[in-house]
Design an enzyme around this catalytic site. Structure first.
Site, PDB file in Angstrom:
ATOM      1  N   LEU A 113      31.980  38.681  41.712  1.00  7.49           N
ATOM      2  CA  LEU A 113      30.811  39.390  41.211  1.00  7.49           C
ATOM      3  C   LEU A 113      30.960  39.613  39.710  1.00  7.49           C
ATOM      4  O   LEU A 113      32.045  39.472  39.147  1.00  7.49           O
ATOM      5  CB  LEU A 113      30.656  40.715  41.953  1.00  7.49           C
ATOM      6  CG  LEU A 113      30.596  40.603  43.478  1.00  7.49           C
ATOM      7  CD1 LEU A 113      30.583  41.985  44.114  1.00  7.49           C
ATOM      8  CD2 LEU A 113      29.407  39.794  43.919  1.00  7.49           C
ATOM      9  N   ALA A 114      29.886  39.978  39.063  1.00 10.76           N
ATOM     10  CA  ALA A 114      29.894  40.175  37.611  1.00 10.76           C
ATOM     11  C   ALA A 114      30.926  41.201  37.167  1.00 10.76           C
ATOM     12  O   ALA A 114      31.490  41.085  36.080  1.00 10.76           O
ATOM     13  CB  ALA A 114      28.510  40.594  37.126  1.00 10.76           C
ATOM     14  N   CYS A 115      31.215  42.173  38.021  1.00  6.72           N
ATOM     15  CA  CYS A 115      32.186  43.218  37.676  1.00  6.72           C
ATOM     16  C   CYS A 115      33.634  42.756  37.843  1.00  6.72           C
ATOM     17  O   CYS A 115      34.553  43.511  37.556  1.00  6.72           O
ATOM     18  CB  CYS A 115      31.927  44.461  38.533  1.00  6.72           C
ATOM     19  SG  CYS A 115      32.076  44.149  40.305  1.00  6.72           S
ATOM     20  N   GLY A 116      33.819  41.500  38.313  1.00  4.10           N
ATOM     21  CA  GLY A 116      35.161  40.959  38.486  1.00  4.10           C
ATOM     22  C   GLY A 116      35.730  41.122  39.884  1.00  4.10           C
ATOM     23  O   GLY A 116      36.786  40.584  40.195  1.00  4.10           O
TER      24      GLY A 116
END
Length: 180
Positions: free
Chosen positions: A155-158
């Site tokens: 995900l974009a948050c890692g």
């Protein structure tokens, strides 16, 4: 397969909105006529110029814009379209639909829409798995909304987990299957 279909693509304010221009491009390539409705937060991730260029139509982003074709744009778009796709559908967007909240251009249009609606949830895994989001998704499914489930991945948050919006090609495949 989508030749002649009139589709409204809704975009809510999540990072997965970067994939939506590709979805619009695929829909137009398939012969669909596309109009776009966005939240103000969506415009933090994609620009009206990109969306207008790909859809060949103005973007609906403000309930009261003097640029709207009609005073009741949400009703005219609802009457015009054969179906609606919301990609990404954030937790906020999903919650508004489930609760009947209409406080922006996209949510007002969704409340007026009485034809097939496809939602592509996209959010952090913790948000996606939250009981309220899961309850809202189940409620929407029960009421005829078609959910294109998010996938697992980075995900974009890692974080790795479920919540990643399905890839544009797969979203188009599911819409085409619906119309077979």
């Amino acid at each position: 397969m989508l030749k002649g279909k009139k589709i409204v693509v809704g975009i809510s304010g999540g990072i997965a909105a970067y994939k939506t221009p590709q979805i619009i491009r695929y829909l137009v390539k398939q012969g669909a006529e596309v109009k776009v409705a966005v939240t103000n937060n969506a415009l933090q991730f994609v620009t009206p110029k990109v969306l207008e260029t790909l859809s060949k139509n103005n973007v609906y982003s403000d309930l009261f814009s003097p640029h709207n074709q009609y005073n009741t744009e949400h009703i005219s778009l609802s009457d015009w379209a054969d179906m609606m796709l919301v990609a990404p559908a954030t937790a906020n967007c999903i919650g508004k639909i489930a609760s009947g909240i209409a406080d922006d251009a996209l949510s007002t249009l969704l409340l007026a829409f009485r034809k097939p609606i496809f939602l592509c949830p996209a959010m952090n895994t913790n948000m996606y798995m939250h009981f309220a989001v899961q309850r809202n998704i189940e409620y929407l499914k029960h009421n005829g909304i078609i959910i294109i489930e998010p996938t697992c991945g980075e995900l974009a948050c890692g974080v790795e987990g479920r919540g990643r919006m399905e890839e544009p090609e797969k979203i188009i495949e599911q819409i085409v299957l619906y119309y077979r």
